[in-house]
Structures are given as structure tokens and as C-alpha cells.
Design a protein around this motif. Structure first.
Motif, mmCIF file in Angstrom:
data_model
loop_
_atom_site.group_PDB
_atom_site.id
_atom_site.type_symbol
_atom_site.label_atom_id
_atom_site.label_comp_id
_atom_site.label_asym_id
_atom_site.label_seq_id
_atom_site.Cartn_x
_atom_site.Cartn_y
_atom_site.Cartn_z
ATOM 1 N N ASN A 89 24.925 -28.048 29.380
ATOM 2 C CA ASN A 89 26.027 -29.512 29.788
ATOM 3 C C ASN A 89 26.757 -28.013 30.418
ATOM 4 O O ASN A 89 27.870 -29.026 30.062
ATOM 5 N N ARG A 95 24.224 -39.802 22.119
ATOM 6 C CA ARG A 95 22.781 -40.684 21.292
ATOM 7 C C ARG A 95 22.372 -42.404 21.472
ATOM 8 O O ARG A 95 21.189 -42.517 21.619
ATOM 9 N N GLU A 117 14.804 -31.718 26.460
ATOM 10 C CA GLU A 117 14.462 -31.371 28.176
ATOM 11 C C GLU A 117 14.546 -30.915 29.269
ATOM 12 O O GLU A 117 14.043 -31.604 30.158
ATOM 13 N N PHE A 147 26.033 -26.193 19.697
ATOM 14 C CA PHE A 147 25.550 -27.096 18.513
ATOM 15 C C PHE A 147 25.001 -25.761 18.074
ATOM 16 O O PHE A 147 24.216 -24.823 18.300
ATOM 17 N N HIS A 165 18.205 -37.778 18.855
ATOM 18 C CA HIS A 165 19.509 -37.554 18.102
ATOM 19 C C HIS A 165 19.898 -38.626 17.221
ATOM 20 O O HIS A 165 19.962 -39.533 17.698
ATOM 21 N N TYR A 207 29.449 -37.686 21.185
ATOM 22 C CA TYR A 207 27.796 -37.381 20.399
ATOM 23 C C TYR A 207 27.476 -38.749 20.158
ATOM 24 O O TYR A 207 26.237 -39.542 20.116
ATOM 25 N N ASP A 239 27.812 -27.708 24.622
ATOM 26 C CA ASP A 239 27.186 -28.609 23.628
ATOM 27 C C ASP A 239 26.771 -27.299 22.896
ATOM 28 O O ASP A 239 25.466 -26.950 22.489
HETATM 29 N N1 LIG Z 1 23.500 -31.177 21.324
HETATM 30 C C1 LIG Z 1 22.757 -32.933 21.537
HETATM 31 C C2 LIG Z 1 21.280 -32.980 22.151
HETATM 32 C C3 LIG Z 1 20.858 -32.114 23.669
HETATM 33 O O1 LIG Z 1 22.547 -32.528 24.652
HETATM 34 C C4 LIG Z 1 22.645 -33.385 20.600
HETATM 35 O O2 LIG Z 1 22.679 -33.259 19.686
HETATM 36 O O3 LIG Z 1 22.585 -35.202 20.234
#
Ligand SMILES: N[C@@H](CCO)C(=O)O
Ligand SMILES: Nc1ncnc2c1ncn2[C@@H]1O[C@H](COP(=O)(O)OP(=O)(O)OP(=O)(O)O)[C@@H](O)[C@H]1O
Length: 319
Positions: free
Chosen positions: A212, A278, A35, A193, A294, A274, A191
Motif C-alpha cells: 500500500n 473493509r 493478498e 498495522f 477483516h 478502513y 498500512d
Molecule cells: N490492514 C488492512 C488489510 C490489508 O490491507 C486492514 O486491516 O483492513
């Protein structure tokens, strides 16, 4: 390569003079990230990260600065922003908003072990305890209202079975949440992850990428974490990672009765969040750059596994 705006050594050297961080030694673009433009900067005194904001609502950057600085002041392992000699954090470089951070140690865990899950659960629990008192306000931009509005945009790209799945799920979430009072609120990462954490061995060196970040249901943040950190390849929950993470979290912040009731729904809702975000990137609003998006399928798999098996029982909270 996630450097969308190249910078020269001379530009960065001049920029650093505003700050009390030492003199410029070297500059390196960071390859991962999708980003923003991110650079590792070395001075004769320390290692730094310079981020140029390429997209998103620039008006929201002061919220992120306040949140990071608040969490840093409360000794959470986040990169608090570096302020210049006049106390200003947010600058402009090459016409883009720019922030300077300390470079935190560690690497992203691909397959987190139980000690790492425990460390993350403990830190997220601490983060949520202090974030309840964070004074800033930014409504969660990916909440149920967003799901309700945005899921219509992707339906035409889905199979009839997936259209029904998505519509039925959004209806279910609305019905489940309407039967409960407001859940515990606070500031969220939004977010969290694995690739937004840095570990040195089992030690959590840092949580990064708070863009986020928002305020809303704390349970939303926890469910995002469980879906990413504690899912097997087939989308089912991994009992050991689930338990390590949630035991550590609840030792800091036990879930309320309402949160326990809504937990299976929240796991499904954040999986769908998500799947949808995505899908939107793939079909509706592809980024200008050619980085591979993703995979939406991963979260359809996780959603289907949560529907088929529910959530595992929450670990008991020790008194
Ligand atoms: N963590 C997000 C991407 C970044 O916002 C994802 O895995 O779709
Ligand atoms: N404070 C920091 N300390 C150490 N490394 C960092 C720091 N901030 C960013 N990085 C590194 O830079 C990479 C990209 O940063 P970041 O995740 O903020 O970018 P992004 O473009 O928003 O990416 P994403 O695709 O995750 O949204 C991270 O994966 C990490 O390797």
C-alpha cells in the motif's frame, strides 16, 4: 492458507539459481496473509521469503521495489529486495510476478507494550525523515478523493444513522483540509498495522508488506499507526501507548502547526478509510478466496470514539 499458487521444490530450486543466495534446501507456504502467495525458503546459506503477486496493479511493482530498496539503503528495518546476478529484482514464476526478500526476524505483536510502541514511533519517524527525499511518485490511492468517490458504493448497506455519519464525516474532512496548505509530503507505508511488523522482544526486527506504499501526507501514515496500535477495545485512545509512540516519533520528526491542527481530523479520516475499505471487501468486491475478511465494525467503533472524545493532546516535543 495464503498460498494461491502452489510451487514445487524443483521450481523454486531452479528459480534460486539466478541469484547468489546459496542452494535450495526447503520450501514452506506461509499461512497468514490474504493478498499474495508467500513462501519461506531455506537455502544452505540463508532464510528467504518468496512472494508471488496475485492481484493489484502489476505496473506498480517497480515503485514498491524502488521504495523498499531506498529504505533498506537508508538502514530502515525493511526487507530490501534481493536482486539476481544481473541486477534484476522483479521476476516471473508460474506466470505471476515474483520477488525474493531476506526473511526478517520476529513476530507480530498482538498487544504491543510501551517499549515496542516507542520502537515503532522512533522507526516511523526515521522512515518519514528519509522518505521525504524519496524520488518516486505514487499518489495515495486511499486519500480523500478516494473516500469521496467510494463511500457512495457502501451507503445502501448501512443503517440510516451510519449513512449520515459517513456522509457528514466526508463533508467535514473536505472542509477541514480545504482550509490548510499542503501538509509535509513523503513516501508512506500506507498500512502499518501490527501484523505488518516483526518484533524480537522489544526490538523491531522488520516492517513488511509495503504494497500500500505511496507518496502523500506523512500524517496519514502516522494516524493509521495510532488507530491500530494505540486504541483500546472500546475504540478510545490508550494514553500510554499513544504517548510512547508519538513522543518517539516527534523526537525524529516534530509535527508542524498545520499537522497538529489537522491531527484529530486525520485520525477520523484514516478510521473511516478502513471502515470503508473493509465494507467494500464485505459487500462490494469480495475476494475470490474464502479467507475471513477483516471486521469493518472495528473501525466504525474507532471512528465513533474519535468523534466523541477527539484526540488526546499531542505530547510536548523536547527541545
Ligand atoms: N490492514 C488492512 C488489510 C490489508 O490491507 C486492514 O486491516 O483492513
Ligand atoms: N520479509 C519477511 N520476513 C519475515 N516474514 C515475512 C516477510 N514477508 C512476509 N512475511 C510473513 O508472511 C506473511 C504474509 O506476508 P504479507 O503481509 O506480505 O502478505 P499479504 O498477503 O500481502 O498479507 P496482508 O493480509 O497482510 O496484506 C506475514 O504476515 C509474515 O508472517
Amino acid at each position: 492458507m495464503a498460498v494461491f499458487t502452489p510451487l514445487s521444490d524443483a521450481q523454486v530450486a531452479a528459480f534460486l539459481e539466478k541469484f547468489d543466495v546459496g542452494s535450495f534446501v526447503s520450501l514452506k507456504g506461509v499461512a497468514n496473509g490474504t493478498e499474495n502467495s508467500t513462501f519461506f525458503v531455506t537455502t544452505d546459506r540463508r532464510e528467504l521469503v518468496l512472494t508471488l503477486f496475485e492481484q493489484g496493479e502489476h505496473a506498480e511493482l517497480p515503485f514498491f521495489v524502488e521504495l523498499l530498496d531506498y529504505l533498506d539503503e537508508h538502514r530502515l528495518p525493511v526487507p530490501g529486495t534481493i536482486h539476481d546476478r544481473e541486477g534484476i529484482a522483479l521476476h516471473s514464476l508460474e506466470g505471476k510476478p515474483a520477488l525474493l526478500f531476506p526473511r526478517l526476524p520476529g513476530r507480530h505483536p498482538q498487544a504491543p507494550n510501551l517499549a515496542q510502541c516507542h520502537a515503532l514511533g522512533d522507526t516511523l519517524g526515521r522512515l518519514h525523515v528519509v522518505s521525504k527525499r524519496f524520488p518516486g511518485h505514487r499518489p495515495n490511492p486511499r486519500d480523500l478523493n478516494w473516500l469521496h468517490v467510494m463511500h457512495h458504493k457502501v451507503l445502501s448497506y448501512l443503517s440510516p444513522a451510519d449513512q449520515t455519519l459517513m456522509k457528514d464525516e466526508v463533508d467535514d474532512f473536505e472542509s477541514a483540509f480545504s482550509q490548510h496548505d499542503e501538509l509535509p509530503q513523503g513516501a508512506l507505508h500506507g498500512d502499518l498495522f501490527r501484523d505488518n511488523t516483526l518484533f524480537e522482544g522489544d526490538q523491531l526486527g522488520g516492517i513488511i508488506d509495503f504494497y500500500n506504499g505511496c507518496t502523500g501526507d506523512l500524517l496519514f501514515d502516522l494516524a493509521i499507526v495510532i488507530n491500530d496500535w494505540a486504541s483500546n477495545d472500546d475504540g478510545t485512545l490508550n494514553a500510554e501507548r499513544y504517548s510512547a509512540l508519538l513522543s518517539a516519533y516527534q523526537a525524529r520528526r516534530p509535527l508542524t502547526e498545520d499537522e497538529r491542527e489537522l491531527w484529530p481530523t486525520m485520525l477520523r479520516m484514516t478510521a473511516l478509510r478502513y471502515w470503508l475499505s473493509r465494507l467494500l471487501v464485505v459487500y462490494v468486491d469480495p475476494p475470490a478466496h474464502d479467507l475471513t475478511p477483516h471486521d469493518p465494525e472495528r473501525f466504525r467503533t474507532i471512528l465513533n470514539a474519535r468523534i466523541a472524545h477527539g484526540a488526546l493532546p499531542l505530547p510536548e516535543v523536547s527541545a
